[in-house]
Design a protein around this motif. Structure first.
Motif, mmCIF file in Angstrom:
data_model
loop_
_atom_site.group_PDB
_atom_site.id
_atom_site.type_symbol
_atom_site.label_atom_id
_atom_site.label_comp_id
_atom_site.label_asym_id
_atom_site.label_seq_id
_atom_site.Cartn_x
_atom_site.Cartn_y
_atom_site.Cartn_z
ATOM 1 N N SER A 10 5.360 4.552 12.842
ATOM 2 C CA SER A 10 5.062 3.465 13.779
ATOM 3 C C SER A 10 3.886 3.900 14.640
ATOM 4 C CB SER A 10 6.253 3.184 14.694
ATOM 5 O OG SER A 10 7.342 2.691 13.976
ATOM 6 N N VAL A 11 2.990 2.967 14.931
ATOM 7 C CA VAL A 11 1.876 3.213 15.843
ATOM 8 C C VAL A 11 1.991 2.202 16.978
ATOM 9 C CG1 VAL A 11 -0.632 3.150 16.113
ATOM 10 C CG2 VAL A 11 0.363 4.105 14.032
ATOM 11 N N VAL A 12 1.886 2.685 18.213
ATOM 12 C CA VAL A 12 1.947 1.819 19.389
ATOM 13 C C VAL A 12 0.569 1.827 20.045
ATOM 14 C CG1 VAL A 12 2.997 1.483 21.655
ATOM 15 C CG2 VAL A 12 4.399 2.287 19.736
ATOM 16 N N ILE A 13 0.018 0.620 20.269
ATOM 17 C CA ILE A 13 -1.296 0.497 20.894
ATOM 18 C C ILE A 13 -1.176 -0.343 22.170
ATOM 19 C CG2 ILE A 13 -3.663 -0.332 20.627
ATOM 20 C CD1 ILE A 13 -3.321 0.010 17.598
ATOM 21 N N PRO A 14 -1.288 0.297 23.344
ATOM 22 C CA PRO A 14 -1.352 -0.479 24.579
ATOM 23 C C PRO A 14 -2.780 -1.002 24.724
ATOM 24 C CG PRO A 14 -1.428 1.850 25.091
ATOM 25 C CD PRO A 14 -1.280 1.730 23.594
ATOM 26 N N THR A 15 -2.945 -2.278 25.095
ATOM 27 C CA THR A 15 -4.284 -2.862 25.123
ATOM 28 C C THR A 15 -4.363 -4.023 26.096
ATOM 29 O OG1 THR A 15 -6.035 -3.783 23.718
ATOM 30 C CG2 THR A 15 -3.779 -4.458 23.219
ATOM 31 N N LEU A 16 -5.594 -4.381 26.435
ATOM 32 C CA LEU A 16 -5.877 -5.617 27.155
ATOM 33 C C LEU A 16 -6.594 -6.590 26.227
ATOM 34 C CD1 LEU A 16 -7.064 -4.226 30.619
ATOM 35 C CD2 LEU A 16 -4.806 -5.076 29.969
ATOM 36 N N GLY A 17 -6.673 -6.230 24.944
ATOM 37 C CA GLY A 17 -7.289 -7.088 23.938
ATOM 38 C C GLY A 17 -8.734 -6.714 23.683
ATOM 39 N N GLU A 37 4.445 0.118 10.676
ATOM 40 C CA GLU A 37 4.333 -0.914 11.699
ATOM 41 C C GLU A 37 3.310 -0.475 12.738
ATOM 42 O OE1 GLU A 37 7.880 -1.768 13.956
ATOM 43 O OE2 GLU A 37 8.108 0.306 14.587
ATOM 44 N N ILE A 38 2.557 -1.463 13.217
ATOM 45 C CA ILE A 38 1.614 -1.264 14.311
ATOM 46 C C ILE A 38 2.019 -2.250 15.393
ATOM 47 C CG2 ILE A 38 -0.787 -1.378 15.060
ATOM 48 C CD1 ILE A 38 -1.596 -0.838 12.121
ATOM 49 N N LEU A 39 2.418 -1.712 16.532
ATOM 50 C CA LEU A 39 2.864 -2.544 17.644
ATOM 51 C C LEU A 39 1.746 -2.651 18.668
ATOM 52 C CD1 LEU A 39 6.436 -1.027 18.067
ATOM 53 C CD2 LEU A 39 5.766 -3.050 16.763
ATOM 54 N N ILE A 40 1.266 -3.866 18.884
ATOM 55 C CA ILE A 40 0.228 -4.132 19.867
ATOM 56 C C ILE A 40 0.924 -4.597 21.147
ATOM 57 C CG2 ILE A 40 -1.840 -5.485 20.406
ATOM 58 C CD1 ILE A 40 -2.157 -3.658 17.944
ATOM 59 N N PRO A 70 3.252 2.262 30.940
ATOM 60 C CA PRO A 70 4.409 1.370 30.761
ATOM 61 C C PRO A 70 4.326 0.529 29.486
ATOM 62 C CG PRO A 70 3.116 0.702 32.695
ATOM 63 C CD PRO A 70 2.541 1.975 32.196
ATOM 64 N N GLN A 71 3.109 0.136 29.084
ATOM 65 C CA GLN A 71 2.970 -0.620 27.839
ATOM 66 C C GLN A 71 3.373 0.250 26.646
ATOM 67 O OE1 GLN A 71 -1.060 -2.396 29.347
ATOM 68 N NE2 GLN A 71 -0.728 -3.126 27.280
ATOM 69 N N ARG A 72 2.917 1.483 26.646
ATOM 70 C CA ARG A 72 3.244 2.406 25.552
ATOM 71 C C ARG A 72 4.751 2.672 25.521
ATOM 72 N NH1 ARG A 72 -0.210 6.250 26.781
ATOM 73 N NH2 ARG A 72 -1.879 5.325 25.570
ATOM 74 N N LEU A 73 5.357 2.889 26.675
ATOM 75 C CA LEU A 73 6.799 3.128 26.747
ATOM 76 C C LEU A 73 7.570 1.938 26.180
ATOM 77 C CD1 LEU A 73 9.148 4.898 27.691
ATOM 78 C CD2 LEU A 73 8.951 3.834 29.928
ATOM 79 N N TYR A 74 7.149 0.740 26.548
ATOM 80 C CA TYR A 74 7.780 -0.477 26.018
ATOM 81 C C TYR A 74 7.661 -0.514 24.490
ATOM 82 C CZ TYR A 74 8.823 -5.436 25.381
ATOM 83 O OH TYR A 74 9.371 -6.625 24.976
ATOM 84 N N GLY A 75 6.493 -0.193 23.976
ATOM 85 C CA GLY A 75 6.282 -0.181 22.532
ATOM 86 C C GLY A 75 7.147 0.843 21.817
ATOM 87 N N PHE A 76 7.233 2.045 22.394
ATOM 88 C CA PHE A 76 8.072 3.084 21.778
ATOM 89 C C PHE A 76 9.540 2.674 21.740
ATOM 90 C CE2 PHE A 76 4.743 6.423 22.952
ATOM 91 C CZ PHE A 76 4.228 6.447 21.674
ATOM 92 N N LYS A 78 10.596 -0.292 21.293
ATOM 93 C CA LYS A 78 10.722 -1.317 20.258
ATOM 94 C C LYS A 78 10.413 -0.791 18.857
ATOM 95 C CE LYS A 78 11.608 -4.701 23.081
ATOM 96 N NZ LYS A 78 12.824 -5.474 23.046
ATOM 97 N N ALA A 79 9.818 0.390 18.762
ATOM 98 C CA ALA A 79 9.407 0.943 17.472
ATOM 99 C C ALA A 79 10.614 1.230 16.583
ATOM 100 C CB ALA A 79 8.591 2.210 17.683
ATOM 101 N N LYS A 80 10.465 0.936 15.319
ATOM 102 C CA LYS A 80 11.549 1.170 14.355
ATOM 103 C C LYS A 80 11.540 2.577 13.787
ATOM 104 C CE LYS A 80 11.262 -3.598 12.840
ATOM 105 N NZ LYS A 80 10.469 -4.428 11.955
ATOM 106 N N PHE A 81 10.363 3.207 13.758
ATOM 107 C CA PHE A 81 10.234 4.492 13.070
ATOM 108 C C PHE A 81 9.736 5.574 14.016
ATOM 109 C CE2 PHE A 81 9.120 1.001 10.096
ATOM 110 C CZ PHE A 81 10.288 1.021 9.363
ATOM 111 N N CYS A 82 10.603 6.033 14.894
ATOM 112 C CA CYS A 82 10.278 7.117 15.824
ATOM 113 C C CYS A 82 11.028 8.366 15.409
ATOM 114 C CB CYS A 82 10.651 6.749 17.253
ATOM 115 S SG CYS A 82 9.597 5.505 17.967
ATOM 116 N N LEU A 83 10.384 9.483 15.559
ATOM 117 C CA LEU A 83 11.046 10.753 15.228
ATOM 118 C C LEU A 83 11.649 11.372 16.463
ATOM 119 C CD1 LEU A 83 8.387 12.272 12.853
ATOM 120 C CD2 LEU A 83 10.487 11.088 12.256
#
Length: 83
Positions: A10-17, A37-40, A70-76, A78-83
């Protein structure tokens, strides 16, 4: 001979677009290991800044808060594939 196990990523990307996001996703999807999965993660008020092409492994997560941490934490969370 060793059996190789496919690790799901899983990749988590915090962004403003912004337009550069498509290049980032393209690079991730054409790299050596394609993420499952890539979580934006984007604040609700910036979601109109997204112009993402259609990718089968990308999910947009809108948040009520700003800031990379906080955006990254939220994404992690929700991530399905975390080690």
């Amino acid at each position: 001979m060793n059996k190789l196990t496919k690790v799901k990523v899983s990749v988590v990307i915090p962004t403003l677009g912004g337009n550069i996001l498509n290049d980032t996703i393209d690079n991730l999807n054409t790299g050596t290991i394609k993420p499952d999965e890539i979580l934006i993660c984007i604040p609700e008020k910036f979601k109109n800044n997204l112009n993402i092409q259609n990718y089968d492994n990308v999910e947009i997560l809108t948040t009520s808060f700003m800031g990379q941490v906080p955006q990254r934490l939220y994404g992690f969370k929700k991530a399905k594939f975390c080690l």
